[in-house]
Enzyme design. Sequence first.
Site, short mmCIF file in Angstrom:
data_model
loop_
_atom_site.label_atom_id
_atom_site.label_comp_id
_atom_site.label_asym_id
_atom_site.label_seq_id
_atom_site.Cartn_x
_atom_site.Cartn_y
_atom_site.Cartn_z
N ASP A 160 -5.31 -3.63 6.96
CA ASP A 160 -4.53 -4.01 5.53
C ASP A 160 -5.27 -5.49 5.11
O ASP A 160 -4.89 -6.60 5.46
CB ASP A 160 -2.97 -4.35 5.77
CG ASP A 160 -2.35 -4.67 4.34
OD1 ASP A 160 -3.12 -4.03 3.46
OD2 ASP A 160 -1.22 -5.04 4.32
N ASP A 211 -7.62 -3.43 -1.89
CA ASP A 211 -6.41 -3.08 -0.79
C ASP A 211 -6.50 -1.92 -0.09
O ASP A 211 -6.04 -0.95 -0.58
CB ASP A 211 -5.24 -3.42 -1.83
CG ASP A 211 -3.92 -3.41 -0.83
OD1 ASP A 211 -4.09 -3.55 0.72
OD2 ASP A 211 -2.70 -3.81 -1.00
#
Length: 503
Positions: free
Chosen positions: A98, A285
């Site tokens: 992430d 992201d």
Amino acid sequence: MASKHLTMWFSLWTIALSLLPEPSAALVRVGLKKRRLDLDDLDNAWAARKLRYGLQSTGHRFSSGEEDIVPLKNYFDAQYYGEIGVGTPPQTFTVIFDTGSSNLWVPSSKCYFSLACYFHSKYKSSRSSTYTRIGTNCEITYGSGSISGFLSEDNIKVGDLTVMDQMFIEATKESSFTFVVSKFDGILGLGFQEISVANVTPVWYNMMQKGLLKDEVFSFWLNSDPAAMEGGQIVFGGVDPKHYKGNHVYVPVTKKGYWQFEMGDILIKNWSTGVCEYGCAAIVDSGTSLLAGPTPIVTEINHAIGAKGAISNECKQVVTQYGDLIWELLIAGVKPDKVCIQIGLCIINGTRNLRDGIEMVVEKDHRSRATSGDLLCTACEMTAIWIKNQLRDKQTKEKVFNYVSQLCENFPNPTGESVIDCNTISRMPNVTFTIGEKPFNLTPEQYILRTGDGLTTVCISGFMGFDLPPPRGPLWILGDVFMRAYHTVFDFGNLEIGFAEAA
């Protein structure tokens, strides 16, 4: 943005990486697993999504053959996850890599009262010969829930490498059903230490500081082939030239925390939306499955591609009652963000309007029901932007108001989903993002998600609305929809992000 809060609407991603000591720097490859898209699972992934938070160069050269490469699995085009090992001998966990967070956490064997822990692997410190007790309590709050636990230290295995003495969170409480249905056990953050909870040094930092990698770089390739067994790959220490075409376009990181950069104009079939004409903040992201941006522009995109959302009565009310006044104020030169204040539908000080509400959600992870005044303010702000965009093209008042009324019909659903007719994909326009003064096109096949087979196939827009107020906004989140189309390099050494067409 508070480092402890990975704000609402972001997909949760995890990847725990353990590195065995190598005599020399290595390239680490982590493979991503891939699963077919299913509507119910897409809804579950949607519930987990998080909304947190150019210079062209052809001279970047990264080592090849010494990197650590880890394969990733793709779950419904909504979760890309891979395996890591924690402890000695390694205990295996699936995690999401992430780039929108910075901590590593996995479920703890001391997690007794959270249902999610019973459906996932749990770390047992008593079975590791390299475990060190830290014990500091900590918590990470997501928009869809939170995890809490305590800090521990152990070896983390990533691909063929091992990071010694890495601090991580043993989660003893997972307070969201999202974690129950997720295919990953935990999350491995690849963001900057500036947003790390308890200021823990991220796994990625320790890889660099311990000299495990020759180059301070990692790169993502997400497989766009839904039938492929390999979901993708993350490479630590370099790039895999098989996974991109041509040269990368590099842009500087403008703010450490998330991988944030300055993005230029956004076009729908070569028509400028105007929202980022003078620059917008954007982040890349890997933990967000869709592509998020300001609701007015996302609504225009979804209208252009024929996506249908929920009808907004407030939007139509504003057009009917205040349309003429908004038109006149814009003609007189009033800025769109000031029009609704002058009309009285938005308030600067006093009663909280929509923008204050968004800031509260982002910074305090607090959600409250919007009042009718808030909704009218929101509708007014969007209407002013839509009319202003049409005025640039010198459209007649009648045509502009008809267009705005159609946009009201396509106002996104509260949950973000916008459904389209699968038979119209071939007629949809490209959407172009300007990065480093270069165009990055997304075709309909790239920004539309499919679920089901045959007559049960459902097509969903890959764009969702997200509003962050100035000075931090407007903000665009380039999630997996964009990263599947463009191979992405995260260059920590030069503080740059590079994009090239994925192969």
